[in-house]
Structures are given as structure tokens and as C-alpha cells.
Design an enzyme around this catalytic site. Structure first.
Site, short mmCIF file in Angstrom:
data_model
loop_
_atom_site.label_atom_id
_atom_site.label_comp_id
_atom_site.label_asym_id
_atom_site.label_seq_id
_atom_site.Cartn_x
_atom_site.Cartn_y
_atom_site.Cartn_z
N THR A 185 0.86 -1.19 0.00
CA THR A 185 0.00 0.00 0.00
C THR A 185 0.89 1.23 0.00
O THR A 185 1.90 1.27 0.70
CB THR A 185 -0.90 0.07 1.25
OG1 THR A 185 -0.04 0.15 2.39
CG2 THR A 185 -1.77 -1.15 1.37
N GLU A 330 -5.84 -3.62 0.59
CA GLU A 330 -6.04 -4.66 1.61
C GLU A 330 -7.28 -5.49 1.36
O GLU A 330 -7.50 -6.51 2.01
CB GLU A 330 -6.16 -3.99 3.00
CG GLU A 330 -4.90 -3.37 3.54
CD GLU A 330 -4.71 -1.92 3.11
OE1 GLU A 330 -5.25 -1.53 2.05
OE2 GLU A 330 -4.03 -1.17 3.83
N LYS A 439 -11.51 16.87 14.53
CA LYS A 439 -12.18 16.62 15.80
C LYS A 439 -12.33 17.94 16.54
O LYS A 439 -11.38 18.46 17.11
CB LYS A 439 -11.40 15.58 16.61
CG LYS A 439 -11.39 14.25 15.87
CD LYS A 439 -10.88 13.09 16.68
CE LYS A 439 -11.13 11.81 15.91
NZ LYS A 439 -10.49 10.63 16.39
N TRP A 444 -17.03 15.18 15.24
CA TRP A 444 -16.24 15.00 14.03
C TRP A 444 -16.79 15.86 12.88
O TRP A 444 -18.00 15.89 12.64
CB TRP A 444 -16.27 13.53 13.58
CG TRP A 444 -15.51 12.60 14.47
CD1 TRP A 444 -14.99 12.88 15.72
CD2 TRP A 444 -15.18 11.24 14.20
NE1 TRP A 444 -14.37 11.77 16.23
CE2 TRP A 444 -14.46 10.74 15.32
CE3 TRP A 444 -15.40 10.38 13.14
CZ2 TRP A 444 -13.98 9.43 15.40
CZ3 TRP A 444 -14.93 9.07 13.21
CH2 TRP A 444 -14.22 8.61 14.33
P1 AMP Z 1 -5.48 2.12 -2.28
O1 AMP Z 1 -5.21 0.97 -1.38
O2 AMP Z 1 -4.26 2.84 -2.74
O3 AMP Z 1 -6.40 1.75 -3.39
O4 AMP Z 1 -6.25 3.21 -1.42
C1 AMP Z 1 -7.43 2.88 -0.72
C2 AMP Z 1 -8.06 4.13 -0.19
O5 AMP Z 1 -8.49 4.97 -1.27
C3 AMP Z 1 -9.33 3.86 0.58
O6 AMP Z 1 -9.07 3.47 1.92
C4 AMP Z 1 -10.03 5.20 0.50
O7 AMP Z 1 -9.51 6.12 1.44
C5 AMP Z 1 -9.66 5.68 -0.89
N1 AMP Z 1 -10.74 5.38 -1.84
C6 AMP Z 1 -10.83 4.34 -2.69
N2 AMP Z 1 -11.96 4.42 -3.42
C7 AMP Z 1 -12.62 5.53 -3.01
C8 AMP Z 1 -13.86 6.16 -3.36
N3 AMP Z 1 -14.64 5.68 -4.30
N4 AMP Z 1 -14.19 7.29 -2.69
C9 AMP Z 1 -13.40 7.80 -1.74
N5 AMP Z 1 -12.24 7.26 -1.36
C10 AMP Z 1 -11.85 6.14 -1.99
#
Ligand code: AMP
Length: 545
Positions: A185, A330, A439, A444
């Protein structure tokens, strides 16, 4: 009492066996890194994947070996993936958009033994990979004719390496929980964390992804995975497409509007998926050229929140259905998809777009809950937001090497780090990242809601909201704005635009104008850097109290 059915381990190469047996002539079309469009089919791709497996075994690679790929979406990358998995080794996709130092860190952490690399990235490897001692060989994904001079002593052209195998090989068999793939990640804080997929999780995820109310792809579809294989498994499309026998179109390294349009048009693509930035480029190209999308039916948009303007344009101007999706590395990565339940059949216009702004509901195989900091579950009322937690057979149970174990609860729930609410119909909406939520006085405030509102102002190009220390409220929101070129909105203009559209106590305490907002390698706003930049910022409300 046990069931008396056969033991048939869920192994990824069985997906390719199935595709070759039942959909053998279905095409896989790639924009090659060398330039031309190349065509193959599932029978040929399986044959070459078997050669990869055979050759790997002859070179001494097998069960559990991490084998890195630094490559675009092409048929070659796909056959390499399946070949690696077919000997029980572990494909490890590297994201070329990361800083080279991060790539080296990740390779060392995973102890990759072999690297497959596209021509595009050879210079990075030549410069930085000698720092990765575990890598014994570099295989350049090209043929002898295109193989450049290289300073790497241990580099070989893929086609030459492959030609030494005849494909007379049987996939290895092992337990379905064996590691199949690995992806780190690109978190905004700390070191990257390794997610290790198993054969079982990949197969189950591919089934979940293909289901009718998820991505809903079938053998009648032509699928263009613009989302890279190095970004969370191309959202499962490299496995779910062969699983249903869909035609695949691989975009290679070109993701600009014109190049994507060309493939959509000439290959009659019916289904595609990518992050919002890609679709902004395509829509801009379509607007400039007046071209249409007669073949495309559905587009999955995720990775970050899909702006309403993109959904509207696709649906109103081009008659393409948008499926907003949320997931994370993940989760293999799919978490939710915003397809419409029958409850929403009568929804039209704005009301329908409002639902499509949500990230959607979970398919079978993903359980979700939203809790407060003490793990007390919030109601599914569409407004009470809290920590989003998930569990399922394709959700990580731990990180490679045991990093960040606090994110994994003993009862199996994984804390996503996202903040969200879920409505009565099960539709989830992200309101923030947990570390970005503001916060204020124990309550929130969603930074994303404020950002979405602020970018609706016609003079605002980009907006980010961060919490700034406040003596009375602990934190208060600061709105950081990049103005559109040639526009000069003032603080008062922005705040009066926002006033009345949100609760009064959510209103930002101040507005700061900057020329640029920092972004991560995957295009997300880098809030940590922004918070660092504004760490000594004194809000005007400090003196007013
Ligand atoms: P990654 O593992 O790089 O794909 O990042 C995952 C993170 O991207 C998630 O935990 C979210 O914070 C963000 N994310 C993925 N899809 C969306 C979505 N459709 N809207 C908002 N945030 C998203």
C-alpha cells in the site's frame, strides 16, 4: 460430519485453464510497450503462461518466491502473472509511480528474487536496482530486436528467455491458501505495508467482482482495465475477465484521452474501469473532438471519490452507466459498488445522482460496520459516521512482516482507516480518512464534505481541508484553496458560498490560498504534508474567544 464433495483447491491458474477450454479464441488485445497493437487469445496466453512457469522452475524459482513485476497492463504482464502463480511463486506488482527509493525499499522488504520489467522502466532499474541484493536476474519484457544496451549484467530479453521452454509443463498443485500475489500500500504515512493475497482470496474475489450487481461482466463484454495491475490487482479484472471469458483490451502505458478513446472505439469496449483522473482526461478529449461512445455501456470509477460532474457527463452526454466503487489494496481491492437496488428503481435526476455519489453497497463476501472509537456500532441511518471496518475472505488478515497489527482486531475486523456512514439500504458513503477527520469539541467534521462543497465554487480549482490546533475546540477546519487561473475569489466569497449548505459549526475558521496542493503517487491529496506546512498557523478565531 464433513461434506462429501471433491477437494478442488481454488487455484488461480484454474481460471486460465477454464478460459482456454471454454473461451479459447476470445481475444486479448494489447497496446504493446514497443508501440503496435498485438492480439492473442486465451489458448495462446495459457500456452505462454505455461512456458513462463516451466522456465521459472528450470531457473530454480518455486513455492513462496517473490517475483516482482514493474510493468504496464499488457498480455505479456498477464501471462507472467499466471506463470508465476502456476509454480506457487508470488507475483509482486511494483508501482512505478512511487519514488525509486520507495520501490527499492519495497523490493528489499519483500526480498524479491527476480524482476520482470517493461522497457519504459529499465532506466529506473539500471539506476536503483543494484541496491536490491536479493534480485538475481532481470527479465526485460521485450524481444531481442528491441532489447536495448543495458548496464545490468544479469538482464535478458523476455522472448529469448521464454523461447527456451516448450510449454510441456503441468501447473503445480498446492493448498489454496498458498500466497499468490503481493502488493504494497502506498500509504501517506510511515513505510509501505505489504498485502499478501492467496490463491483462494484471488479466486473468490474474482467471483465477487464479476457478479451481476457488482461489476457484472460476462463473456459478451469487452473489458478495458485501465486501472493498472500494479494498482491493487487491476481491481480483480485480470482474474474476473478470464473467469467469465470476456475479451480483454490492455492499454499498455498510454492513458491519455486520445489513446484510451482509440481503444474504446476500435475494439468496441463495453466495460472499463479506472480512477477519476483518467476519466477527466477522456471526457475533456470527447468534448474537444465532439466524439461519442457508442459501444461503451458501463464504467467503474473508484480509487478516490468520483466527482458528480463525471457521473453526470458520462450518463447524460454519452449514455454510459457509472458505477462508483470503493476499495483498498487490503481488500483485493473491492469493498463496495454503487449499482442500483430495486428500491431505487423510481429515482430520477438529482435524487439518483445523490445515491451515485455514495460508494455503494458490499457484495457477498464483504461484511461492513461503522463504529465509534470504542468499537460501538453506529446505526445504518445514512448520517452517523464513524470508523469503517470490514471482514471477508478477500480482506487482509495481517500485513507482511506483521506491520500495523493494531489495524487488525482479534475478532477479524479490519479497520480501513476510512470514515463513513451506511444508510438503511446498506449504501456506504465515505466522509473522510480517519486521520484527516477534524475533531472539534469532541465532534467529528468531515473534511471531504467541506472540500466537495468548496470545489463547487466556480472560481475554485482544488480544495483541501485540514484540522488546525485550536485552544478551545482542540481542532478547527482550515480550508486551503487553489484558485482557477485568472480568478481571484476572496475568503468572504468562498465562505458565503458555503454558508447555509452545512451546519454552522462545520464552517471553516479560515481560508488560505496556495498555488499548489501536494499529492501522493496515486494522486490523493497529501494531507500530512499540508498539515506540516500549516502547523504553526494561527486561526483568526483564536483571538475571538
Ligand atoms: P489504495 O489501497 O491505494 O487503493 O487506497 C485505498 C483508499 O483509497 C481507501 O481506503 C479510501 O480512502 C480511498 N478510496 C478508494 N476508493 C474511493 C472512493 N470511491 N471514494 C473515496 N475514497 C476512496
Amino acid at each position: 460430519m464433513l461434506g462429501l464433495m471433491q477437494q478442488w483447491p481454488l487455484l488461480c491458474h484454474k481460471i486460465l485453464d477454464y478460459a482456454a477450454a471454454q473461451h479459447g479464441q476470445r481475444e486479448i488485445v494489447s497496446r504493446s510497450v514497443e508501440g503496435p497493437i498485438v492480439r492473442t487469445n486465451y489458448v495462446e496466453l495459457r500456452g505462454r503462461a505455461l512456458k513462463v512457469a516451466q522456465r521459472l522452475e528450470r531457473d530454480g524459482y518455486g513455492l513462496g518466491d517473490r517475483i516482482a513485476t514493474l510493468a504496464w497492463n499488457t498480455a505479456r504482464h498477464l501471462e507472467v502473472w499466471y506463470g508465476i502463480m502456476g509454480v506457487g511463486a508470488v507475483y509482486h506488482t511494483l508501482n512505478p509511480r512511487l519514488f525509486p527509493e520507495q520501490i527499492v525499499w519495497i523490493m528489499n522488504h519483500a526480498e524479491d528474487r527476480l524482476l520482470f520489467v517493461d522497457l519504459t522502466f529499465l532506466p529506473i532499474v539500471e539506476k536503483h536496482c543494484p541496491g536490491v541484493k536479493s534480485v538475481k536476474k532481470v527479465i526485460v519484457l521485450t524481444d531481442a530486436a528491441h532489447m536495448p544496451q543495458t548496464s545490468l549484467a544479469n538482464a535478458v530479453a523476455y522472448e529469448e528467455w521464454l523461447a527456451e521452454a516448450d510449454g510441456d509443463f503441468a501447473w503445480k498443485s498446492f493448498d489454496e491458501t498458498t500466497a499468490a500475489g503481493m502488493c504494497y500500500t502506498s500509504g501517506t504515512t510511515g513505510n509501505p505495508k505489504g498485502v499478501v493475497y492467496s490463491h483462494r482470496s484471488n479466486v473468490l474475489h474474482a467471483m465477487m467482482a464479476a457478479m451481476p450487481d457488482a461489476m457484472g461482466i460476462s463473456t459478451r463484454d469487452t473489458v478495458l482495465p485501465v486501472v493498472p495491475m500494479f494498482h491493487a490487482n487491476a481491481w480483480g479484472l485480470a482474474q474476473s475477465s478470464p473467469m467469465v471469458g470476456a475479451k480483454i483490451v490492455m492499454p499498455g502505458g498510454k492513458m491519455d484521452g486520445a489513446s484510451i478513446y482509440e481503444l474504446l472505439d476500435t475494439e468496441k469496449v463495453s466495460f472499463t474501469a479506472a480512477v477519476p483522473t483518467v476519466w477527466l482526461m477522456l471526457l475533456q478529449y470527447l468534448e474537444e473532438t465532439g466524439k461519442k461512445l457508442p459501444h461503451l455501456k458501463r464504467v467503474v470509477i473508484g480509487g478516490s471519490a468520483c466527482p458528480r460532474a463525471i457521473t453526470e457527463k458520462f450518463q447524460k452526454n454519452y449514455d454510459v452507466e457509472v458505477i462508483h466503487a470503493w476499495g483498498m489494496t487490503e481488500m483485493s481491492p473491492l469493498g463496495t459498488l454503487c449499482t442500483m437496488k430495486p428500491e431505487y428503481d423510481d429515482l430520477q435526476g438529482d435524487a439518483r445522482f445523490a445515491i451515485q455519489q455514495k460508494q455503494g453497497y458490499a457484495p457477498f463476501g464483504v461484511e461492513m460496520k461503522v463504529t465509534d472509537d470504542e468499537d460501538r456500532e453506529h446505526p445504518w441511518d445514512g448520517k452517523t459516521f464513524g470508523r469503517l471496518k470490514v471482514r471477508g475472505p478477500a480482506v487482509a488478515g495481517s500485513y507482511y512482516g506483521g506491520a500495523s497489527s493494531e489495524q487488525f482486531a482479534t475478532d477479524g475486523w479490519f479497520d480501513t482507516g476510512d470514515v463513513a456512514h451506511i444508510d438503511a439500504h446498506g449504501y456506504m458513503q465515505i466522509t473522510d480518512r480517519a486521520k484527516d477527520v477534524i475533531k472539534s469539541g469532541g465532534e467529528w467534521i468531515s473534511s471531504i464534505d467541506l472540500e466537495n462543497l468548496a470545489v463547487g465554487h466556480p472560481d475554485v480549482a482544488e480544495a483541501a481541508v485540514i484540522g488546525v490546533r485550536h485552544s478551545k475546540w482542540d481542532e478547527r477546519p482550515l480550508l486551503v484553496i487553489v484558485r482557477k487561473p485568472g480568478r481571484e475569489p476572496e475568503k468572504a466569497d468562498i465562505l458565503s458560498f458555503m454558508n447555509g449548505k452545512i451546519a454552522k459549526w462545520w464552517m471553516p475558521d479560515d481560508v488560505a490560498f496556495v498555488s499548489e496542493i501536494p499529492h501522493t503517487a496515486s494522486g490523493k491529496i497529501q494531507k500530512m504534508t499540508l498539515r506540516e506546512q500549516f502547523k504553526d498557523y494561527r486561526l483568526p478565531t483564536e483571538t475571538a474567544i
